[in-house]
Write a protein that holds these residues in place. Structure first.
Motif, PDB file in Angstrom:
ATOM      1  N   THR B 247      73.501  38.476  96.619  1.00 44.31           N
ATOM      2  CA  THR B 247      74.400  37.731  95.737  1.00 44.31           C
ATOM      3  C   THR B 247      75.386  36.894  96.544  1.00 44.31           C
ATOM      4  O   THR B 247      75.595  37.132  97.733  1.00 44.31           O
ATOM      5  CB  THR B 247      75.221  38.683  94.839  1.00 44.31           C
ATOM      6  N   THR B 248      75.969  35.925  95.859  1.00 46.78           N
ATOM      7  CA  THR B 248      76.960  35.102  96.553  1.00 46.78           C
ATOM      8  C   THR B 248      78.215  35.915  96.852  1.00 46.78           C
ATOM      9  O   THR B 248      78.887  35.662  97.843  1.00 46.78           O
ATOM     10  CB  THR B 248      77.342  33.878  95.707  1.00 46.78           C
ATOM     11  N   PHE B 249      78.497  36.893  96.004  1.00 43.86           N
ATOM     12  CA  PHE B 249      79.636  37.760  96.297  1.00 43.86           C
ATOM     13  C   PHE B 249      79.405  38.490  97.622  1.00 43.86           C
ATOM     14  O   PHE B 249      80.291  38.568  98.478  1.00 43.86           O
ATOM     15  CB  PHE B 249      79.842  38.758  95.154  1.00 43.86           C
ATOM     16  N   GLY B 250      78.192  38.994  97.807  1.00 41.12           N
ATOM     17  CA  GLY B 250      77.850  39.662  99.056  1.00 41.12           C
ATOM     18  C   GLY B 250      77.955  38.708 100.242  1.00 41.12           C
ATOM     19  O   GLY B 250      78.453  39.065 101.306  1.00 41.12           O
ATOM     20  N   TYR B 251      77.489  37.488 100.037  1.00 37.73           N
ATOM     21  CA  TYR B 251      77.581  36.465 101.079  1.00 37.73           C
ATOM     22  C   TYR B 251      79.036  36.289 101.486  1.00 37.73           C
ATOM     23  O   TYR B 251      79.365  36.212 102.666  1.00 37.73           O
ATOM     24  CB  TYR B 251      77.016  35.165 100.519  1.00 37.73           C
ATOM     25  N   GLU B 252      79.917  36.259 100.489  1.00 38.07           N
ATOM     26  CA  GLU B 252      81.340  36.052 100.776  1.00 38.07           C
ATOM     27  C   GLU B 252      81.943  37.222 101.537  1.00 38.07           C
ATOM     28  O   GLU B 252      82.632  37.020 102.542  1.00 38.07           O
ATOM     29  CB  GLU B 252      82.122  35.860  99.471  1.00 38.07           C
ATOM     30  N   ARG B 254      80.498  39.460 103.350  1.00 38.37           N
ATOM     31  CA  ARG B 254      79.991  39.572 104.717  1.00 38.37           C
ATOM     32  C   ARG B 254      80.594  38.486 105.603  1.00 38.37           C
ATOM     33  O   ARG B 254      80.884  38.712 106.776  1.00 38.37           O
ATOM     34  CB  ARG B 254      78.470  39.495 104.739  1.00 38.37           C
ATOM     35  N   ALA B 255      80.765  37.293 105.038  1.00 42.14           N
ATOM     36  CA  ALA B 255      81.386  36.225 105.821  1.00 42.14           C
ATOM     37  C   ALA B 255      82.784  36.654 106.249  1.00 42.14           C
ATOM     38  O   ALA B 255      83.166  36.487 107.407  1.00 42.14           O
ATOM     39  CB  ALA B 255      81.443  34.935 105.009  1.00 42.14           C
ATOM     40  N   ALA B 263      85.570  32.191 107.100  1.00 39.60           N
ATOM     41  CA  ALA B 263      85.544  32.443 105.662  1.00 39.60           C
ATOM     42  C   ALA B 263      86.650  31.652 104.972  1.00 39.60           C
ATOM     43  O   ALA B 263      86.450  31.058 103.912  1.00 39.60           O
ATOM     44  CB  ALA B 263      85.712  33.936 105.388  1.00 39.60           C
ATOM     45  N   ILE B 268      86.798  30.778 100.957  1.00 40.28           N
ATOM     46  CA  ILE B 268      86.693  32.120 100.389  1.00 40.28           C
ATOM     47  C   ILE B 268      88.086  32.739 100.404  1.00 40.28           C
ATOM     48  O   ILE B 268      88.739  32.750 101.442  1.00 40.28           O
ATOM     49  CB  ILE B 268      85.720  32.980 101.215  1.00 40.28           C
TER      50      ILE B 268
END
Ligand SMILES: Nc1ncnc2c1ncn2[C@@H]1O[C@H](COP(=O)(O)OP(=O)(O)OP(=O)(O)O)[C@@H](O)[C@H]1O
Ligand SMILES: [Mg+2]
Lengths: 520, 395
Positions: B247-252, B254-255, B263, B268
């Motif tokens: 998910t994009t939430f996960g992408y965020e 992790r960034a 980030a 973010i």
């Protein structure tokens, strides 16, 4: 005694998916300045890292003074008096300049740090070689230019004789570059031997005695600089002629895109403001350049513009919309692309893959997101297209971890990502930093194309050639103020230089300056 | 090549975890051997080394390794019931790690989660699923507070989490005890009331028997009274894996975990992310407590619970051993629960059950070296598959 102080014979180094060095031989004479030239990703940094003990070669041998040596780590290299200034500096951000310089070579007295003695030595070295640093400043607060001087002092502090400079000039101003060249000549005269990586052919012509050229990991030859021209070198490196100027048509400018009014930004380094009351506009179809010597407020200005730092007062409007209260994301959405100054700090999540980084500013758009989920296929497609279009070279394509890519290719990834967003305003800070001549030619063309399509480009550059070549208007920034506006067709590099150095100022500024120095 | 690279990364992670486990167990055996030796020696009677070895092996090591299978009838239920909260606290720590935060506060969040669940069950007599929800909320709030301090005042989450662990523990103990007359407190047993029957009908999580036939056979027989909590834990682990990686939430998050500055550049919101991920981590730990106490396998003891619940800290080991991979957490939690149960079956006159803790302690210690193992292993794999071949495959 051998003719060569360092000899690297038949070095091969393989990384997943790529032979970074393929049977390369490099011979360094004592007291010479030896340039290393090659396209982005040709394997220059890798070869130097092998010499510095960061990588072990898969094949090949290294000799010092004719004797074979094993360099298993940087400590071994240090013992052989080999020092290196890395392409991406390796300093401890939360330490002071002094602490960074002595780190690993600390002078101690009964287990206690002898900081005062170290400080004296550092100050002595910094004076002797004109490497101006503030020993007490934290590294995270100082400019890249000063960080580099810290790296050079680190080598000198350790009495290194063989100095490796990996793209030292990419981050310096023209004046600083001249100084560095002089410093390097001085080193050579003292009998130190220098390996010098740069993409700027002028610099090679100016200081180097010989030059070794690499292409795609292979050895292309070593030449005596006095026998060749700039054109020969670029031919040898990329295999074709490179044009050093940009073709640019005159076009009509359109509506105002960016309007900055009375912008004042506080400084993190001192009590004064870093940006003082700056006002200007950028219109559609225009490349406006902010020129200036590093550390005159450009960095702070761009960070305030893009939302990375807070402002003190003033206004920033994009197509009439006030941005100062908006978040970074909202500013980006309002139509601002940003090629940041520091590619490692801001530009990339280094541990993400290339394809993940290529959507860093867009992963939240519908193109790449569906009901909260990442559309991996779309990301892959996007990456493949940008890699092709911007010639981003790496070992494993889209899934390469960005950290392992060569500096120039990391830069190409960022520039490609930001230009490709096709936002009405592109804020480009040193967009061609660390790129080879071929890539610079290409990125310049892309920026001009962006402008020709009716967009606005705000370029911040230290490189006067780039400034003169690309811009439609030049603003010179000095001590946080815009001290002059120029038409590149009607000005000269000399005139710009004068303004950049603060040689020409209005009376009001002079007064303030005098007051400030009296106050000290 | 893509696949080879993925395989290499995956394989080297799993192998290095297994190496840590193996070395941990080897150390464990050495300690068992020494304990066995000292017991024989102090008994004053003649003995042979073989005897020492046999005792260490048969009555110690083998039982440790066998875990619940030494006495499967009761053991399996205990092991599975313990694995469920362990998975959750492991996920809690792992999830925070992914965002670059160290959630040492899982124990406190777990405590609050236990309180939330028990309060809803005993005082409000709510059905179990609402009690579970309460445990999540209580844990989430307890996690969000250190997150808030970190985001807005830059106070290190480790310090606040530790403080909140103790604040949480004593607050919960006091509330439950209520001077001996707390509504949730049974003075006779000095524990909270046993839930699950009588007036508390419907407050416990159903047992696995709901999935089984009338007369279950084999494993089913041993598992029929075990609650279905473990399935919840496994499902949450899988969902978390998907959230982090797809998910994009996960992408965020992790960034943020990899580079806060990058980030930030990407727009973010760092503050939102820190608070949110600490809240999620807290919710996960709280849920773990809900799963445990609503399974009816244990009651809270306000008078003796003066140290933080072990599940909270074991979550750290579970997460480390799994390299913060949510799917890996399932297995590492099962393993830790396994040797913990096994530890209880060792011959107590020779070996204290804490041997299991020592083994898991050593394993955690070795987890720090996992990176080292990993590089060595992936080099080894390259050699086996041949880096040169790989080159020809790529361009
Ligand atoms: N640690 C690494 N792991 C995997 N691949 C690597 C690693 N270091 C370098 N490479 C790859 O090796 C190649 C050569 O990289 P290198 O950094 O030596 O290039 P370079 O000549 O210094 O380029 P630039 O001018 O862009 O700095 C690149 O394709 C890069 O992706
Ligand atoms: Mg390089």
């Amino acid at each position: 005694m051998s003719e060569y102080i360092i000899e690297m014979r038949n070095i091969t180094k393989v990384f997943p998916g790529i032979k970074a060095n393929d049977n390369i031989t490099l011979q360094l004479k004592k007291g010479e300045i030896h340039a290393l030239l090659g396209e982005n990703g040709a394997g220059k940094s890798t070869l130097m890292s092998v010499l510095f003990g960061l990588y072990q070669p898969d094949e090949g041998k290294i000799f010092k003074d004719g004797k074979e040596v094993k360099i298993n780590n940087p400590n071994d290299a240090n013992a052989l008096k080999i020092g290196m200034v890395h392409q991406h500096f390796k300093l401890v951000e939360v330490f002071t300049v002094l602490e960074n310089i002595i780190l690993g070579a600390e002078d101690t007295n009964m287990g206690l740090l002898e900081k005062n003695r170290a400080r004296k030595k550092v100050l002595m070295l910094s004076q002797k070689y004109g490497l101006n640093v503030n020993p007490n400043a934290l590294v995270e607060d100082i400019s890249v230019g000063m960080q580099q001087r810290v790296e050079i002092l680190k080598m000198l502090y350790r009495n290194n004789d063989i100095l490796i400079f990996d793209e030292p000039t990419a981050v310096l101003t023209p004046q600083e570059i001249d100084d560095l060249m002089e410093i390097m000549r001085g080193f050579a005269r003292e009998g130190k031997s220098i390996l010098f990586i740069t993409h700027k052919l002028n610099e090679i012509m100016a200081v180097a005695d010989r030059c070794t050229v690499l292409r795609k990991g292979k050895y292309m030859g070593t030449v005596d600089i006095k026998d060749v021209t700039k054109e020969d070198l670029s031919q040898m490196m990329v295999g074709r002629q490179v044009s050093f100027t940009v073709d640019k048509m005159d076009i009509q400018t359109g509506k105002t895109v960016l309007e900055v009014k009375n912008l004042t930004v506080p400084s993190k380094l001192h009590k004064n403001n870093a940006v003082k009351n700056v006002s200007f506009t950028v219109r559609e179809g225009e490349i406006v350049c902010i020129a200036g010597i590093e550390g005159n407020g450009q960095t702070e200005f761009v960070q305030a513009l893009t939302g990375l730092e807070k402002i003190k007062s003033g206004s920033i409007k994009l197509y009439g919309k006030e941005l100062t209260k908006l978040s970074i994301r909202q500013r980006a959405k309002s139509g601002m692309a940003h090629i940041p100054e520091d590619r490692h700090k801001h530009g990339l999540v280094l541990d993400y893959t290339l394809e993940q980084n290529l959507v860093l500013q867009r992963y939240w758009t519908n193109e790449f997101k569906k009901a909260g989920f990442i559309r991996s296929k779309a990301i892959r497609k996007h990456a493949v297209r940008l890699i092709e279009q911007f010639d981003i070279r790496s070992g494993q394509g889209p899934i390469t971890i960005s950290r392992s890519m060569s500096g120039g290719n990391q830069q190409k990834a960022i520039v490609g990502r930001e230009i490709d967003r096709s936002e009405p305003l592109v804020v480009a800070v040193q967009p061609t930093r660390g790129l080879d001549v071929g890539a610079i030619e290409f990125i310049h063309q892309e920026l001009v194309k962006t402008r020709d399509s009716g967009k606005a480009v705000l370029l911040v550059s230290l490189e006067l050639d780039e400034v003169m070549n690309l811009s439609d208007r030049i603003l010179v920034m000095y001590e946080g103020k815009i001290v002059g506006e120029f038409d590149p067709k009607k000005t000269t590099v000399q005139e710009l230089g004068l303004y950049m150095a603060g040689g020409k100022r209005t009376n009001e500024q002079t007064n303030e300056q005098t007051k400030a120095s009296l106050a000290k | 090549m893509n696949h080879l690279e993925k395989l290499k990364r995956g394989l080297s992670t799993v192998l290095s975890a297994l190496i840590s486990v193996a070395i941990g167990l080897a150390f464990g055996f050495i300690i068992l051997f020494l304990l066995s030796l000292s017991t024989y020696a102090s008994a004053g009677e003649p003995f042979t080394l073989k005897q020492v070895f046999d005792t260490a092996y048969n009555e110690g090591f083998l039982r440790l390794m066998k875990g619940c299978f030494y006495m499967v009838r009761r053991g399996l239920k205990t092991e599975i019931s313990q694995a469920a909260p362990l998975i959750m606290t492991g996920l809690s720590v792992a999830f925070a790690f992914k965002t670059g935060l160290f959630n040492i506060g899982a124990a406190g969040q777990y405590t609050l989660g236990a309180f939330g669940a028990l309060y809803c069950a005993i005082v409000l007599k709510l059905p179990w699923y609402l009690c579970l929800l309460a445990s999540v909320l209580f844990g989430a709030v307890w996690g969000a507070i250190p997150g808030f301090f970190k985001a807005y005042f830059k106070i290190n989450e480790v310090i606040t989490s530790i403080m909140f662990n103790w604040i949480g523990l004593y607050a919960v103990n006091t509330l439950i005890y209520g001077g001996g007359t707390g509504a949730m407190y049974c003075a006779k047993t000095t524990k909270t009331w046993v839930i699950g029957s009588g007036v508390y009908e419907g407050t416990t999580i159903p047992n696995i028997s709901v999935f089984l036939s009338e007369k279950p056979q084999g494993l089913g027989l041993y598992l029929k009274d075990t609650s279905i909590a473990i399935f919840f834990a496994i499902i949450i682990a899988i969902i978390l894996y998907i959230i982090i990686n797809k998910t994009t939430f996960g992408y965020e998050i992790r960034a943020c975990g990899h580079s806060q500055t990058a980030a930030k550049y990407a727009g973010i919101s760092e503050k939102r992310n820190i608070i949110l991920s600490m809240a999620i981590a807290g919710g996960l730990a709280g849920f773990g407590a809900g799963l445990y106490y609503l399974s009816g396998v244990a009651e809270w003891q306000p008078l003796v619970s003066t140290s933080l619940p072990g599940f909270g800290f074991d979550g750290i080991s579970v997460a480390l051993l799994a390299s913060s991979n949510p799917i890996g957490v399932i297995f590492s939690a099962l393993f830790i629960a396994h040797i913990d149960v096994g530890g209880g079956y060792m011959n107590a006159s020779f070996f204290p059950r804490e041997i299991a803790d020592i083994v898991s302690g050593i394993i955690i210690y070795l987890c720090a070296f996992m990176l080292l193992f990993k590089t060595a292993i992936s080099k080894g794999i390259s050699r086996v598959f041949g880096a040169k071949k790989e080159l020809e495959g790529g361009k």
